[in-house]
Motif scaffolding. Structure first.
Motif, PDB file in Angstrom:
ATOM      1  N   TRP A 164       0.566  -1.051   0.364  1.00  0.00           N
ATOM      2  CA  TRP A 164      -0.069  -0.300  -0.125  1.00  0.00           C
ATOM      3  C   TRP A 164       1.320   2.089   0.054  1.00  0.00           C
ATOM      4  O   TRP A 164       2.213   1.391  -0.119  1.00  0.00           O
ATOM      5  CB  TRP A 164      -0.609  -0.142   1.247  1.00  0.00           C
ATOM      6  CG  TRP A 164      -2.336  -1.066   1.311  1.00  0.00           C
ATOM      7  CD1 TRP A 164      -3.808  -0.494   0.063  1.00  0.00           C
ATOM      8  CD2 TRP A 164      -2.457  -2.392   0.848  1.00  0.00           C
ATOM      9  NE1 TRP A 164      -4.482  -1.236  -0.069  1.00  0.00           N
ATOM     10  CE2 TRP A 164      -3.483  -2.446  -0.034  1.00  0.00           C
ATOM     11  CE3 TRP A 164      -1.257  -2.757   0.975  1.00  0.00           C
ATOM     12  CZ2 TRP A 164      -3.786  -3.935   0.363  1.00  0.00           C
ATOM     13  CZ3 TRP A 164      -1.854  -4.343   1.331  1.00  0.00           C
ATOM     14  CH2 TRP A 164      -3.086  -4.649   0.730  1.00  0.00           C
ATOM     15  N   TRP A 165       0.061   2.572   0.026  1.00  0.00           N
ATOM     16  CA  TRP A 165       0.592   3.943  -0.273  1.00  0.00           C
ATOM     17  C   TRP A 165       2.258   4.100   0.947  1.00  0.00           C
ATOM     18  O   TRP A 165       1.294   3.782   1.957  1.00  0.00           O
ATOM     19  CB  TRP A 165      -0.204   4.532  -0.132  1.00  0.00           C
ATOM     20  CG  TRP A 165       0.496   5.940  -0.688  1.00  0.00           C
ATOM     21  CD1 TRP A 165       0.893   6.305  -1.691  1.00  0.00           C
ATOM     22  CD2 TRP A 165       0.941   7.115  -0.232  1.00  0.00           C
ATOM     23  NE1 TRP A 165       1.440   7.757  -1.508  1.00  0.00           N
ATOM     24  CE2 TRP A 165       1.077   8.126  -0.443  1.00  0.00           C
ATOM     25  CE3 TRP A 165       0.201   7.803   1.625  1.00  0.00           C
ATOM     26  CZ2 TRP A 165       1.425   9.329   0.279  1.00  0.00           C
ATOM     27  CZ3 TRP A 165       0.881   8.612   1.865  1.00  0.00           C
ATOM     28  CH2 TRP A 165       1.132   9.328   1.602  1.00  0.00           C
ATOM     29  N   THR A 166       3.533   3.945   0.394  1.00  0.00           N
ATOM     30  CA  THR A 166       4.368   4.097  -0.664  1.00  0.00           C
ATOM     31  C   THR A 166       5.029   2.773  -0.387  1.00  0.00           C
ATOM     32  O   THR A 166       5.529   2.039   0.416  1.00  0.00           O
ATOM     33  CB  THR A 166       4.585   4.953  -0.989  1.00  0.00           C
ATOM     34  OG1 THR A 166       5.599   5.320  -0.389  1.00  0.00           O
ATOM     35  CG2 THR A 166       3.851   6.683  -1.293  1.00  0.00           C
ATOM     36  N   PRO A 167       5.012   1.802  -1.646  1.00  0.00           N
ATOM     37  CA  PRO A 167       6.589   1.162  -1.362  1.00  0.00           C
ATOM     38  C   PRO A 167       7.682   1.199  -1.025  1.00  0.00           C
ATOM     39  O   PRO A 167       7.989   2.941  -1.040  1.00  0.00           O
ATOM     40  CB  PRO A 167       6.347   0.030  -2.881  1.00  0.00           C
ATOM     41  CG  PRO A 167       5.192   0.645  -3.696  1.00  0.00           C
ATOM     42  CD  PRO A 167       4.689   2.068  -2.753  1.00  0.00           C
ATOM     43  N   ARG A 168       9.037   0.757  -0.546  1.00  0.00           N
ATOM     44  CA  ARG A 168      10.469   1.145  -0.068  1.00  0.00           C
ATOM     45  C   ARG A 168      10.975   0.775  -0.742  1.00  0.00           C
ATOM     46  O   ARG A 168      11.558   0.092  -1.991  1.00  0.00           O
ATOM     47  CB  ARG A 168      10.462   0.443   1.007  1.00  0.00           C
ATOM     48  CG  ARG A 168       9.420   1.088   2.327  1.00  0.00           C
ATOM     49  CD  ARG A 168       9.960   0.534   3.283  1.00  0.00           C
ATOM     50  NE  ARG A 168       9.693   0.655   4.847  1.00  0.00           N
ATOM     51  CZ  ARG A 168      10.037   1.462   5.612  1.00  0.00           C
ATOM     52  NH1 ARG A 168      11.189   2.127   5.557  1.00  0.00           N
ATOM     53  NH2 ARG A 168       9.277   1.525   6.931  1.00  0.00           N
ATOM     54  N   ARG A 169      11.888   2.199  -1.183  1.00  0.00           N
ATOM     55  CA  ARG A 169      13.053   1.733  -2.065  1.00  0.00           C
ATOM     56  C   ARG A 169      14.592   0.529  -1.462  1.00  0.00           C
ATOM     57  O   ARG A 169      14.309   0.471  -0.627  1.00  0.00           O
ATOM     58  CB  ARG A 169      14.152   2.549  -3.021  1.00  0.00           C
ATOM     59  CG  ARG A 169      13.020   4.047  -3.164  1.00  0.00           C
ATOM     60  CD  ARG A 169      13.940   5.079  -4.089  1.00  0.00           C
ATOM     61  NE  ARG A 169      13.242   6.201  -4.788  1.00  0.00           N
ATOM     62  CZ  ARG A 169      12.877   7.247  -3.700  1.00  0.00           C
ATOM     63  NH1 ARG A 169      13.011   7.807  -2.873  1.00  0.00           N
ATOM     64  NH2 ARG A 169      11.890   8.265  -5.014  1.00  0.00           N
ATOM     65  N   ALA A 170      15.821   0.477  -1.951  1.00  0.00           N
ATOM     66  CA  ALA A 170      15.955  -0.463  -1.403  1.00  0.00           C
ATOM     67  C   ALA A 170      17.105  -0.067  -0.289  1.00  0.00           C
ATOM     68  O   ALA A 170      17.194  -0.588   0.441  1.00  0.00           O
ATOM     69  CB  ALA A 170      17.018  -1.328  -2.652  1.00  0.00           C
ATOM     70  N   ASN A 171      17.126   2.186  -0.725  1.00  0.00           N
ATOM     71  CA  ASN A 171      18.214   2.304   1.512  1.00  0.00           C
ATOM     72  C   ASN A 171      16.699   2.648   2.305  1.00  0.00           C
ATOM     73  O   ASN A 171      16.876   2.979   2.710  1.00  0.00           O
ATOM     74  CB  ASN A 171      17.971   3.696   0.613  1.00  0.00           C
ATOM     75  CG  ASN A 171      16.982   4.598  -0.550  1.00  0.00           C
ATOM     76  OD1 ASN A 171      15.924   4.310   0.211  1.00  0.00           O
ATOM     77  ND2 ASN A 171      17.946   5.953  -0.504  1.00  0.00           N
ATOM     78  N   THR A 172      15.611   2.213   1.726  1.00  0.00           N
ATOM     79  CA  THR A 172      14.296   1.586   2.538  1.00  0.00           C
ATOM     80  C   THR A 172      13.296   3.582   2.939  1.00  0.00           C
ATOM     81  O   THR A 172      12.788   3.232   3.241  1.00  0.00           O
ATOM     82  CB  THR A 172      14.540   1.366   4.162  1.00  0.00           C
ATOM     83  OG1 THR A 172      15.379   2.873   4.920  1.00  0.00           O
ATOM     84  CG2 THR A 172      15.327   0.929   4.328  1.00  0.00           C
ATOM     85  N   ASN A 173      13.896   4.594   2.032  1.00  0.00           N
ATOM     86  CA  ASN A 173      12.794   5.158   1.292  1.00  0.00           C
ATOM     87  C   ASN A 173      12.003   5.185   1.193  1.00  0.00           C
ATOM     88  O   ASN A 173      11.979   3.860  -0.147  1.00  0.00           O
ATOM     89  CB  ASN A 173      13.733   6.549   1.547  1.00  0.00           C
ATOM     90  CG  ASN A 173      14.639   6.881   2.396  1.00  0.00           C
ATOM     91  OD1 ASN A 173      14.754   7.166   3.881  1.00  0.00           O
ATOM     92  ND2 ASN A 173      16.102   7.981   1.933  1.00  0.00           N
ATOM     93  N   SER A 174      10.360   5.939   0.960  1.00  0.00           N
ATOM     94  CA  SER A 174       9.820   5.642   0.434  1.00  0.00           C
ATOM     95  C   SER A 174       9.888   6.332  -1.246  1.00  0.00           C
ATOM     96  O   SER A 174      10.484   6.920  -1.451  1.00  0.00           O
ATOM     97  CB  SER A 174       8.597   6.992   1.205  1.00  0.00           C
ATOM     98  OG  SER A 174       8.102   6.693   2.097  1.00  0.00           O
ATOM     99  N   MET A 175       9.098   5.807  -2.099  1.00  0.00           N
ATOM    100  CA  MET A 175       9.263   5.110  -3.559  1.00  0.00           C
ATOM    101  C   MET A 175       8.439   6.847  -3.572  1.00  0.00           C
ATOM    102  O   MET A 175       7.411   6.668  -2.920  1.00  0.00           O
ATOM    103  CB  MET A 175       8.687   4.394  -4.421  1.00  0.00           C
ATOM    104  CG  MET A 175       9.390   2.848  -4.033  1.00  0.00           C
ATOM    105  SD  MET A 175       9.029   1.371  -4.889  1.00  0.00           S
ATOM    106  CE  MET A 175      10.526   0.618  -5.282  1.00  0.00           C
ATOM    107  N   ASN A 176       8.377   7.593  -4.958  1.00  0.00           N
ATOM    108  CA  ASN A 176       7.015   8.321  -5.472  1.00  0.00           C
ATOM    109  C   ASN A 176       6.463   7.685  -6.237  1.00  0.00           C
ATOM    110  O   ASN A 176       6.902   7.031  -7.402  1.00  0.00           O
ATOM    111  CB  ASN A 176       7.953   9.341  -6.060  1.00  0.00           C
ATOM    112  CG  ASN A 176       9.006  10.089  -5.264  1.00  0.00           C
ATOM    113  OD1 ASN A 176       8.444  10.547  -4.813  1.00  0.00           O
ATOM    114  ND2 ASN A 176       9.991  10.772  -6.132  1.00  0.00           N
ATOM    115  N   CYS A 177       5.289   7.182  -5.865  1.00  0.00           N
ATOM    116  CA  CYS A 177       3.960   6.549  -6.913  1.00  0.00           C
ATOM    117  C   CYS A 177       3.110   7.298  -7.741  1.00  0.00           C
ATOM    118  O   CYS A 177       2.518   8.470  -6.729  1.00  0.00           O
ATOM    119  CB  CYS A 177       3.702   5.633  -6.426  1.00  0.00           C
ATOM    120  SG  CYS A 177       5.060   4.325  -5.367  1.00  0.00           S
TER     121      CYS A 177
END
Length: 250
Positions: free
Chosen positions: A209-222
């Motif tokens: 759900w809003w929002t998935p994490r990047r490999a560095n654990t931060n939020s993606m832009n979706c």
């Protein structure tokens, strides 16, 4: 007289054919019975006790992995009306080898709902978590891993991936896997759909759900609405995410 000799030859040939056919049937072997192999299983969590037979647990149609005569099952123990504790069990040839329900014993309403086993020494379990509460939970196995705790907030259901010793059920290490709200940083829901293993890396497919994490654990832009189809590739020791991707997210 000639007719009688022909008849004798006919019956002799017929008898020989019957003998040869019988010999052929005796020498034919039944096709080998192939050992059953189920490497990965994700499904609805089911409840069972450590005293239940394998037949009883199997009949519940919960997640199960199997190779030959060894099977693992995952589910939960109903502790109270609003509290579940995850449970994992192994059977060898229908006989219980071990059962573990001590991974998470807090007020967190957690279950087990997924397994991957390579048939040898690689076993992963997938568990759910709804927040952090005092006591023993997966945090004690997740120190130094990709995501070491549930995060801020509580209520949304997230996943925990645990590497388990197949011989005794000990958790070697674990990581939390969750979504992260871009506006306030609080934890949001994530559910694992599939697991696969290539000998070095564990690929996890999930709904985030809003929002998935990047490999560095931060939020993606979706863009678009959640949930998003999310793929994460972990190193086998769950310390690092090699790649993380989601549809309509960057």
């Amino acid at each position: 007289m000639n007719y009688s000799r022909k008849l004798q030859k006919y019956f002799a040939c017929l008898s020989l054919s019957v003998v040869l056919a019988s010999d052929l049937l005796l020498t034919q072997k039944a096709p080998p019975v192939l050992a059953q192999i189920v490497n990965s299983s994700i499904g609805n969590a089911v409840t069972f006790t450590c005293g239940d037979s394998e037949a009883t647990i199997k009949a519940k149609n919960g997640p199960r992995v199997v190779s030959g005569t060894t099977s693992f099952y995952i589910g939960y123990r109903q502790v109270s009306s609003n509290n579940k504790n995850p449970r994992t069990i192994r059977f060898n040839n229908g006989i219980k080898a071990w059962c573990r329900d001590d991974y998470e014993t807090t007020g967190d309403d957690g279950t087990g709902y997924g397994l991957y086993w390579n048939g040898s020494n690689v076993l992963y379990g997938v568990y759910s978590s709804t927040g952090t509460q005092p006591g023993n939970d997966f945090r004690r196995f997740a120190t130094g891993r990709w995501l070491s705790n549930y995060g801020s907030g509580g209520g949304p259901k997230v996943a925990v991936i645990a590497r388990i010793n197949p011989d005794n059920g000990d958790v070697n290490y674990a990581t939390f896997l969750s979504a992260k709200k871009a506006d306030d940083g609080k934890t949001n829901s994530l559910v694992v759909n599939a697991l696969s293993w290539n000998g070095a890396n564990l690929t996890v497919q999930a709904k985030s759900w809003w929002t998935p994490r990047r490999a560095n654990t931060n939020s993606m832009n979706c863009s678009g609405s959640s949930p998003y189809q999310y793929t994460v590739i972990f190193t086998g020791d769950l310390t690092t995410v090699n790649s993380a991707s989601a549809n309509t997210c960057s």
